[in-house]
Scaffold this active site. Sequence first.
Site, mmCIF file in Angstrom:
data_model
loop_
_atom_site.group_PDB
_atom_site.id
_atom_site.type_symbol
_atom_site.label_atom_id
_atom_site.label_comp_id
_atom_site.label_asym_id
_atom_site.label_seq_id
_atom_site.Cartn_x
_atom_site.Cartn_y
_atom_site.Cartn_z
ATOM 1 N N CYS A 77 10.936 -1.344 -7.286
ATOM 2 C CA CYS A 77 9.529 -1.558 -6.931
ATOM 3 C C CYS A 77 8.673 -1.794 -8.187
ATOM 4 C CB CYS A 77 9.019 -0.384 -6.091
ATOM 5 S SG CYS A 77 7.470 -0.712 -5.217
ATOM 6 N N HIS A 164 12.975 0.145 -1.670
ATOM 7 C CA HIS A 164 13.364 1.516 -2.007
ATOM 8 C C HIS A 164 14.713 1.873 -1.378
ATOM 9 C CE1 HIS A 164 9.607 2.905 -3.920
ATOM 10 N NE2 HIS A 164 9.035 2.004 -3.133
ATOM 11 N N GLU A 166 16.410 4.528 -1.877
ATOM 12 C CA GLU A 166 16.526 5.973 -1.697
ATOM 13 C C GLU A 166 16.002 6.447 -0.348
ATOM 14 O OE1 GLU A 166 12.603 5.401 -3.997
ATOM 15 O OE2 GLU A 166 14.497 4.354 -3.660
ATOM 16 N N GLY A 220 11.708 32.973 5.334
ATOM 17 C CA GLY A 220 12.138 31.603 5.541
ATOM 18 C C GLY A 220 13.306 31.249 4.643
ATOM 19 N N ASP A 222 13.624 29.054 2.127
ATOM 20 C CA ASP A 222 13.392 28.868 0.701
ATOM 21 C C ASP A 222 13.291 30.195 -0.050
ATOM 22 O OD1 ASP A 222 13.292 26.199 1.419
ATOM 23 O OD2 ASP A 222 11.105 26.168 1.538
ATOM 24 N N SER A 223 12.447 31.094 0.438
ATOM 25 C CA SER A 223 12.280 32.359 -0.275
ATOM 26 C C SER A 223 13.532 33.220 -0.175
ATOM 27 C CB SER A 223 11.060 33.127 0.249
ATOM 28 O OG SER A 223 11.218 33.484 1.599
#
Length: 507
Positions: A77, A164, A166, A220, A222-223
Site C-alpha cells: 500500500c 493488504h 495480511e 478474562g 488476557d489477564s
Amino acid sequence: MEKILVIDYGSQYTQLLAKRIRDLGVFSEVIQYDDNISLSNVKGIILSGGPDSVYNIDAPDISDEILNAELPILGICYGMQLIAKKLGGKVEQRGIAEYGKTKINITDQSLLFKKIPSTFNVWMSHKDMVTKVPEKFKITSLTSNNIISSFENESENIYCIQFHPEVRHTEFGIDILKNFIQGICGLKGSWTLMDFVENKIKEIKDTIGDKKAIIALSGGVDSSVAAVLTHRAIGNNLKAIFVNHGFLRMNEVEEVESTFRDYMGLNLTTVDAQERFLSKLKGVTDPEQKRKIIGEEFIRVFEQEAKKEEGCEYLIQGTIYSDVIESAKSGKKTFKIKSHHNVGGLPEDIDLKIVEPLKELFKDEVRSVGEILGLPREILYRHPFPGPGLAIRIMGEINDEKLTILKKVDNIFINTLKETGWYDKVWQAFAVLIPVKTVGITGDKRSYGYVAALRSVDSVEGMTADWSKVPFEILDLVSSRITNEVEEITRVVYDISSKPPATIEWE
C-alpha cells in the site's frame, strides 16, 4: 534468530501483518519508520501501509540504507507508493479511490504470485495510485479499473503490492506472504509461541527481579494468561487484585473468585469499589470520558492495594495488541479509533511501573500461550470482555437500574447461546442497553421500555469481524425470553454490522 523486519508507516494492520508472519513460523519485529535500524539477522523487509500521501510535506520516508541493504523488500500500500516515488516512478490522485474488496488480474509472472490463480479478490484501502513504475520494474497485476496493483524488479529483490495480504478479506493473502518469506527470503519457519513463552518469562524475571507486583485481574482470557505467565516468572511475589467496579456480568464476582482459587491457587484479593466507580461516572455520557475515568480509577485502586504490599513496584496488565492499535499507540501516523482502558486511560502521574507481557500478541495467540501454560479451557475460551465492562455497553449515563437490566438481558442471551450450542461457535456475544424508550404491549396495556441490542461476531484476532449468522429461531427464543423475563425491555434488535466500518463494542 533470523527474522523479518516490518517497518510501520502507521497502518492499522501493521501488527496483524507481524502476526501473519509469525503464523508462518518466522519471527517478526516491528519498528517505526523513523527508528534506528539494525539489520542484524534480518532476512527480509516489509514496508507497511499508512494513512499518508507520499506528497505530503511531512510524509514518512524510506532510508537509502534499507534500499541498498541487498535484502528482499516487500512494499504494501503506502510502502508500494513510497518505493515508486523514491525510485523514479509516478504516484497520483485521479479521483478514483479503491476501498474494500477489489478484483485484480495477474498480468505477468511473479514469484510473489506462484501457484495463485490469475484472478482473485483483494482488500484495498487507498486514494493515491501508482501510474508509472520505476525504470527496470515490471507491472505484474492490474485491478478491474486498470489501476496498477503490483510491480517488481526481481533482480533487485524489490516487490510491491497495493493491497493488504495480511487482511483475511484478501484471497490467497497468506500464500502471497508465504511466497515472499519462504520463496524469496528463503526462511523455512521454526519460530513458535513456545519460544515467546520462554523468552517472556526470562524478560519478566529480568525486569521485576525480587520486587513485588500486582496484576489487574478480571477473570478474562488476557489477564488470566498474563497472571499465570508472570506467576511462572516471579512466583509468590505476584499478588492478584480483582476489582469489582460494579460493571461485571451476573454472578461474575463469585465465579472469578472460585475459578482462580480452584484452578490457579493465586493469592487473590477482591476489592469492592462499586460505589466509587458509579459516583465518578455520575452524569457522564461521553464514551471516551467513561473509558478515561474507569482507567484512572482502576489505577488508583491498584496503587492503594500496592501500598499495602511492601516493595510492590510493578503493575501487570493484560493489554494485547488490538487494544494498543485501537488506542493509536502502534505508530506515530496511525489515526485514533478509540482509547482502551489499559492504554489510553492511564494517568500521567501513575506511581507504579507498567508491565504488559502480552502487548505483542493477538487474542488467538494469547489463547495458544494459555494452552502452553496449562490454563483450563473454560478460562481460555470465554468470550472477550472489555475492562470497562458493562459501562460501555450502556449508552449514555449509567445507573444501578440500567446495570441491573443489562445484566439480566446479557445473562439470558449468553445462557441461551450455551444451551443451544452456539456459544463456542461465535467469537464474542453480548447485549447492549439503548436508553431510548419505545412503545410495547404488556397484557392489554401499552407500555414503554428500553431497547436491548444483541451483538454477536465471528473473528480470529479482533482486528476485523463479521456479524454472526445465529439462526433466527435462536434469536427468536432469546428475544422472547428477554421481553418476557425483563419487564423494562419492550424491544430487541440484532446488530448486523461488520468491523470495519463498525467496531465490535458500541462504545
